[in-house]
Design a protein around this motif. Structure first.
Motif, short mmCIF file in Angstrom:
data_model
loop_
_atom_site.label_atom_id
_atom_site.label_comp_id
_atom_site.label_asym_id
_atom_site.label_seq_id
_atom_site.Cartn_x
_atom_site.Cartn_y
_atom_site.Cartn_z
N LYS A 95 -21.20 -7.90 34.60
CA LYS A 95 -19.88 -8.54 34.68
C LYS A 95 -19.96 -10.03 34.39
N PHE A 96 -20.94 -10.71 34.98
CA PHE A 96 -21.03 -12.15 34.75
C PHE A 96 -21.53 -12.47 33.34
N GLN A 97 -22.34 -11.60 32.75
CA GLN A 97 -22.71 -11.79 31.34
C GLN A 97 -21.47 -11.66 30.46
N MET A 98 -20.64 -10.66 30.75
CA MET A 98 -19.42 -10.45 29.99
C MET A 98 -18.50 -11.66 30.12
N LEU A 99 -18.35 -12.16 31.34
CA LEU A 99 -17.51 -13.34 31.54
C LEU A 99 -18.06 -14.55 30.78
N ALA A 100 -19.37 -14.73 30.80
CA ALA A 100 -19.99 -15.85 30.08
C ALA A 100 -19.74 -15.74 28.58
N GLU A 101 -19.80 -14.52 28.07
CA GLU A 101 -19.60 -14.31 26.64
C GLU A 101 -18.14 -14.44 26.23
N SER A 102 -17.23 -14.24 27.18
CA SER A 102 -15.81 -14.22 26.81
C SER A 102 -15.10 -15.56 26.96
N THR A 103 -15.78 -16.56 27.51
CA THR A 103 -15.13 -17.85 27.67
C THR A 103 -15.61 -18.85 26.62
N THR A 104 -14.74 -19.78 26.30
CA THR A 104 -15.14 -20.83 25.37
C THR A 104 -15.45 -22.13 26.11
N ASP A 105 -15.13 -22.16 27.39
CA ASP A 105 -15.40 -23.34 28.22
C ASP A 105 -16.89 -23.37 28.56
N GLN A 106 -17.60 -24.38 28.08
CA GLN A 106 -19.05 -24.42 28.24
C GLN A 106 -19.48 -24.49 29.71
N GLU A 107 -18.72 -25.21 30.52
CA GLU A 107 -19.08 -25.31 31.94
C GLU A 107 -18.97 -23.93 32.62
N LEU A 108 -17.90 -23.21 32.32
CA LEU A 108 -17.75 -21.86 32.86
C LEU A 108 -18.83 -20.93 32.32
N LYS A 109 -19.11 -21.03 31.03
CA LYS A 109 -20.14 -20.21 30.41
C LYS A 109 -21.48 -20.42 31.12
N ASP A 110 -21.83 -21.67 31.38
CA ASP A 110 -23.09 -21.98 32.06
C ASP A 110 -23.10 -21.46 33.49
N THR A 111 -21.98 -21.60 34.18
CA THR A 111 -21.87 -21.12 35.56
C THR A 111 -22.00 -19.60 35.61
N PHE A 112 -21.27 -18.90 34.76
CA PHE A 112 -21.34 -17.45 34.74
C PHE A 112 -22.74 -16.97 34.37
N SER A 113 -23.37 -17.63 33.43
CA SER A 113 -24.73 -17.26 33.04
C SER A 113 -25.71 -17.47 34.19
N SER A 114 -25.54 -18.56 34.91
CA SER A 114 -26.40 -18.84 36.06
C SER A 114 -26.22 -17.78 37.15
N ILE A 115 -24.99 -17.42 37.43
CA ILE A 115 -24.72 -16.39 38.44
C ILE A 115 -25.31 -15.05 37.99
N SER A 116 -25.16 -14.73 36.73
CA SER A 116 -25.73 -13.50 36.19
C SER A 116 -27.25 -13.49 36.39
N GLN A 117 -27.89 -14.60 36.10
CA GLN A 117 -29.35 -14.69 36.25
C GLN A 117 -29.77 -14.53 37.71
N LYS A 118 -29.00 -15.09 38.63
CA LYS A 118 -29.32 -14.94 40.06
C LYS A 118 -29.26 -13.48 40.47
#
Length: 61
Positions: free
Chosen positions: A25-48
């Protein structure tokens, strides 16, 4: 690791499935946003959650 009961194995499986879903889910959210700050946050949560998955899985080996 000590032998686990069927109920304990089922619980571990439920935990793994939950973590796997959160990773996706968090990978999908990271891929679907264009906001870099959100993309980084979602990617970090996915990695955790991936780390949680790996940690739980390693206890089963």
């Amino acid at each position: 690791m000590a032998n686990l009961t069927e109920k304990e194995l089922s619980s571990m499986n439920d935990l793994l499935n939950g973590e796997e879903q959160l990773v996706k889910k968090f990978q999908m959210l990271a891929e679907s946003t264009t906001d870099q700050e959100l993309k980084d946050t979602f990617s970090s949560i996915s990695q955790k959650h991936q780390n949680h998955f790996n940690s739980i899985y390693s206890k089963l080996q």
